[in-house]
Design an enzyme around this catalytic site. Structure first.
Site, PDB file in Angstrom:
ATOM      1  N   HIS A  12       0.828  -1.204   0.000  1.00 36.34           N
ATOM      2  CA  HIS A  12       0.000   0.000   0.000  1.00 36.34           C
ATOM      3  C   HIS A  12       0.865   1.259   0.000  1.00 36.34           C
ATOM      4  CE1 HIS A  12      -3.227   2.596   2.149  1.00 36.34           C
ATOM      5  NE2 HIS A  12      -3.573   2.455   0.883  1.00 36.34           N
ATOM      6  N   HIS A  54      -1.375  11.306  -2.047  1.00 34.70           N
ATOM      7  CA  HIS A  54      -2.706  10.801  -1.738  1.00 34.70           C
ATOM      8  C   HIS A  54      -3.717  11.922  -1.503  1.00 34.70           C
ATOM      9  CE1 HIS A  54      -5.944   9.411   0.967  1.00 34.70           C
ATOM     10  NE2 HIS A  54      -5.878   8.310   0.246  1.00 34.70           N
TER      11      HIS A  54
END
Length: 248
Positions: A12, A54
């Protein structure tokens, strides 16, 4: 279902919890632990440069502040994207998409590229990221393009229809399965809290793989894999690499 070239375990944001997310340092750390696939987020700067981040804003993971999509790349390139995690990563810069692609290709690491548009930039970002990905990964295993944004993925489909697409939905509904069909998606990505044997069966019946995020507990991962999950996205890189070496 179509052939699925990607491994079961995916790192991730590159390095999970062990390195500053969405940086080259994170990608290298995941690679050092044996991960053959990395997930990371890509958006556009004000002047159209694709880079890894992000959040919509710079505040949490860089030395900058404010909306990331409103800054030109020349300014973004000066920011520290590592010291928020620890002094060991002080000075780690924001990564450009092409830099990340080069690093991954050099070491044979597959990519799950999450298209993460700045607010109001869905169509432009989907088109740009897909076009770049098509060029950057020419001649090798195609990256999996994924997004929460249906509009971004539809734009990606128009720009590079041959690249595989995955639709990210926290808790999928019937309407989301209709969107999967419109997208001609190869995968559905859901929250670990929404994953059930019934959802897995429905995704597979629709011709889609199911990827589950973000799973950090090894027994939970083992249960999901036993149900038939096609991919597990994790922050717990070190423990998962030790427990599931055959799935990297």
């Amino acid at each position: 279902m179509n052939a699925w070239p990607y491994p079961k375990l995916i790192a991730h944001r590159g390095g999970g919890s062990l390195a500053p997310e969405n940086t080259l340092a994170a990608l290298r750390l995941g690679q050092s632990l044996g991960f053959r696939a990395a997930e990371f987020d890509v958006k556009l700067s004000r002047d159209g440069v694709a880079f890894l981040l992000h959040d919509s804003t710079l505040d949490r993971t860089t030395s900058g502040s404010g909306p990331a999509g409103e800054r030109a790349w020349a300014e973004l390139a000066t920011l520290d994207a590592g010291s928020w995690l620890s002094d060991a990563f002080r000075g780690e810069p924001i990564a450009r998409f092409d830099e990340a692609a080069r690093l991954l290709r050099e070491r044979g690491t597959m990519a799950n590229v999450e298209i993460k548009p700045a607010p109001g930039m869905d169509l432009e970002t989907g088109r740009a990221v897909a076009s770049l990905a098509q060029s950057l990964w020419a001649g090798t295993t195609a990256p999996l393009l994924s997004s929460f944004s249906f509009e971004a993925l539809m734009s990606a489909r128009e720009a590079a229809p041959q690249l595989p697409r995955g639709f990210i939905v926290g808790e999928p509904t019937g309407a989301d399965f209709e969107r999967l069909r419109e997208l001609e998606a190869v995968s559905l990505h859901c929250s670990r809290k929404a994953a059930t044997p019934e959802l897995l069966a429905r995704a597979h019946a629709a011709g889609c793989r199911l990827l589950v995020w973000t799973v950090n507990d090894p027994p939970e991962a083992k249960r999901l894999l036993a149900w038939g999950a096609d991919g597990i996205i994790t922050d717990n890189l070190r423990q998962f690499a030790a427990r599931f070496p055959d799935l990297l």
